[in-house]
Design a protein around this motif. Sequence first.
Motif, PDB file in Angstrom:
ATOM      1  N   PRO A   9       0.748  -1.196   0.021  1.00  0.00           N
ATOM      2  CA  PRO A   9       0.034  -0.060  -0.041  1.00  0.00           C
ATOM      3  C   PRO A   9       1.020   1.262   0.089  1.00  0.00           C
ATOM      4  CG  PRO A   9      -0.199  -1.002   1.988  1.00  0.00           C
ATOM      5  CD  PRO A   9       0.575  -1.970   1.214  1.00  0.00           C
ATOM      6  N   LEU A  11       2.654   2.603  -2.219  1.00  0.00           N
ATOM      7  CA  LEU A  11       3.748   2.813  -2.962  1.00  0.00           C
ATOM      8  C   LEU A  11       3.571   2.951  -4.421  1.00  0.00           C
ATOM      9  CD1 LEU A  11       5.555  -0.261  -1.564  1.00  0.00           C
ATOM     10  CD2 LEU A  11       6.527   2.056  -1.367  1.00  0.00           C
ATOM     11  N   ARG A  17       4.397  10.741  -2.056  1.00  0.00           N
ATOM     12  CA  ARG A  17       4.091  10.503  -0.801  1.00  0.00           C
ATOM     13  C   ARG A  17       5.738  10.860   0.001  1.00  0.00           C
ATOM     14  NH1 ARG A  17       4.938   4.422   1.192  1.00  0.00           N
ATOM     15  NH2 ARG A  17       4.099   5.089   3.234  1.00  0.00           N
ATOM     16  N   TYR A  22      11.041   8.944   0.967  1.00  0.00           N
ATOM     17  CA  TYR A  22      11.008   8.042   0.064  1.00  0.00           C
ATOM     18  C   TYR A  22      11.507   8.375  -1.356  1.00  0.00           C
ATOM     19  CZ  TYR A  22       8.081   5.517   3.427  1.00  0.00           C
ATOM     20  OH  TYR A  22       7.322   5.088   4.458  1.00  0.00           O
ATOM     21  N   ASN A  74       8.027  -5.527  -1.116  1.00  0.00           N
ATOM     22  CA  ASN A  74       7.885  -4.540  -0.141  1.00  0.00           C
ATOM     23  C   ASN A  74       6.447  -4.496   0.353  1.00  0.00           C
ATOM     24  OD1 ASN A  74       7.773  -2.341   1.160  1.00  0.00           O
ATOM     25  ND2 ASN A  74       9.091  -0.837  -0.344  1.00  0.00           N
ATOM     26  N   ALA A  76       5.280  -2.606   2.529  1.00  0.00           N
ATOM     27  CA  ALA A  76       4.939  -1.268   3.030  1.00  0.00           C
ATOM     28  C   ALA A  76       4.388  -1.472   4.390  1.00  0.00           C
ATOM     29  CB  ALA A  76       4.067  -0.509   1.947  1.00  0.00           C
ATOM     30  N   ALA A  77       3.257  -1.043   4.807  1.00  0.00           N
ATOM     31  CA  ALA A  77       2.798  -0.950   6.187  1.00  0.00           C
ATOM     32  C   ALA A  77       2.450  -2.326   6.559  1.00  0.00           C
ATOM     33  CB  ALA A  77       1.597   0.037   6.402  1.00  0.00           C
ATOM     34  N   HIS A  80       4.508  -4.632   8.946  1.00  0.00           N
ATOM     35  CA  HIS A  80       4.503  -4.474  10.545  1.00  0.00           C
ATOM     36  C   HIS A  80       3.203  -5.250  11.057  1.00  0.00           C
ATOM     37  CE1 HIS A  80       7.605  -1.771   9.269  1.00  0.00           C
ATOM     38  NE2 HIS A  80       6.653  -0.992   8.570  1.00  0.00           N
ATOM     39  N   HIS A 100      12.815  -2.465   1.799  1.00  0.00           N
ATOM     40  CA  HIS A 100      12.211  -1.364   2.191  1.00  0.00           C
ATOM     41  C   HIS A 100      13.182  -0.137   1.496  1.00  0.00           C
ATOM     42  CE1 HIS A 100       9.602  -3.390   4.739  1.00  0.00           C
ATOM     43  NE2 HIS A 100      10.406  -4.115   5.228  1.00  0.00           N
ATOM     44  N   ILE A 101      12.447   1.044   1.167  1.00  0.00           N
ATOM     45  CA  ILE A 101      13.326   1.868   0.679  1.00  0.00           C
ATOM     46  C   ILE A 101      13.951   2.649   1.747  1.00  0.00           C
ATOM     47  CG2 ILE A 101      12.915   4.233  -0.779  1.00  0.00           C
ATOM     48  CD1 ILE A 101      10.449   2.858  -2.158  1.00  0.00           C
ATOM     49  N   SER A 102      13.048   2.989   2.731  1.00  0.00           N
ATOM     50  CA  SER A 102      13.788   3.789   3.909  1.00  0.00           C
ATOM     51  C   SER A 102      14.374   2.688   4.803  1.00  0.00           C
ATOM     52  CB  SER A 102      12.452   4.731   4.535  1.00  0.00           C
ATOM     53  OG  SER A 102      11.698   3.520   5.270  1.00  0.00           O
ATOM     54  N   VAL A 104      14.047   1.474   7.827  1.00  0.00           N
ATOM     55  CA  VAL A 104      13.014   1.094   8.848  1.00  0.00           C
ATOM     56  C   VAL A 104      13.580   1.010  10.351  1.00  0.00           C
ATOM     57  CG1 VAL A 104      11.088   0.418   7.567  1.00  0.00           C
ATOM     58  CG2 VAL A 104      12.806  -1.291   7.874  1.00  0.00           C
ATOM     59  N   ARG A 107      13.433   4.296  12.253  1.00  0.00           N
ATOM     60  CA  ARG A 107      12.097   5.024  12.327  1.00  0.00           C
ATOM     61  C   ARG A 107      11.344   4.602  13.568  1.00  0.00           C
ATOM     62  NH1 ARG A 107       9.555   4.837   6.529  1.00  0.00           N
ATOM     63  NH2 ARG A 107       8.297   6.577   7.586  1.00  0.00           N
ATOM     64  N   ARG A 111       7.569   0.335  13.475  1.00  0.00           N
ATOM     65  CA  ARG A 111       8.129  -0.091  12.461  1.00  0.00           C
ATOM     66  C   ARG A 111       9.299  -1.016  12.545  1.00  0.00           C
ATOM     67  NH1 ARG A 111       5.955   3.373   8.248  1.00  0.00           N
ATOM     68  NH2 ARG A 111       5.613   5.265   9.125  1.00  0.00           N
TER      69      ARG A 111
HETATM   70  C1  DQA Z   1       8.235   1.233   3.684  1.00  0.00           C
HETATM   71  C2  DQA Z   1       8.437   1.290   5.135  1.00  0.00           C
HETATM   72  C3  DQA Z   1       6.938   1.208   5.867  1.00  0.00           C
HETATM   73  O1  DQA Z   1       7.409   1.083   7.163  1.00  0.00           O
HETATM   74  C4  DQA Z   1       6.123   2.041   5.322  1.00  0.00           C
HETATM   75  O2  DQA Z   1       4.760   1.765   6.162  1.00  0.00           O
HETATM   76  C5  DQA Z   1       5.937   1.916   3.933  1.00  0.00           C
HETATM   77  C6  DQA Z   1       7.102   2.034   3.296  1.00  0.00           C
HETATM   78  C7  DQA Z   1       9.548   1.445   2.816  1.00  0.00           C
HETATM   79  O3  DQA Z   1       9.714   1.022   1.639  1.00  0.00           O
HETATM   80  O4  DQA Z   1      10.436   2.084   3.417  1.00  0.00           O
HETATM   81  O5  DQA Z   1       4.902   2.172   3.340  1.00  0.00           O
HETATM   82  O6  DQA Z   1       8.198  -0.476   3.435  1.00  0.00           O
END
Ligand code: DQA
Length: 149
Positions: A9, A11, A17, A22, A74, A76-77, A80, A100-102, A104, A107, A111
Amino acid sequence: MKILVINGPNLNLLGVREPSIYGRETYFDLVDKINVYAKEIGVDVEVLQSNHEGELVDFIHRAYYTKVDGIVINPAAYTHTSVALLDAVKAVGIPTVEVHISDVSKREDFRQVSYIRKASLATIAGRGTNGYLEAMDLLLKEYKNDSSN
Ligand code: DQA
């Protein structure tokens, strides 16, 4: 070798966003980058995205029926929260790399939990969208090391 890349979700809103987290690359840029790289390393790739947990589970099941050799995901949310995605990856038994792009690990507390990690070969985080390419490299290496291929 066939690789499926699955994105969870929000992405689809890459580039829009939270660009400070990101980046400015769009989802389209990401798909393009993955397709170009797949050609370069000689693998077949399909890139899918959904904002719906059940649809992500369906993508993983489809990978089994279409004989995909490796999954880059990935979630995403859903990383977790989703036991369903963890169970799906376990069910199909396809080598999977979590991306994960970031970063985590640096953070929020919520996460720090990843369900999918328990069924993943590796986790690549904080490398921006290049993390997807690194995950593909890793899967290709595994595939070549597996003497049955
Ligand atoms: C993410 C990190 C997740 O915590 C976040 O909810 C995302 C993107 C990332 O790619 O860094 O939606 O998966």
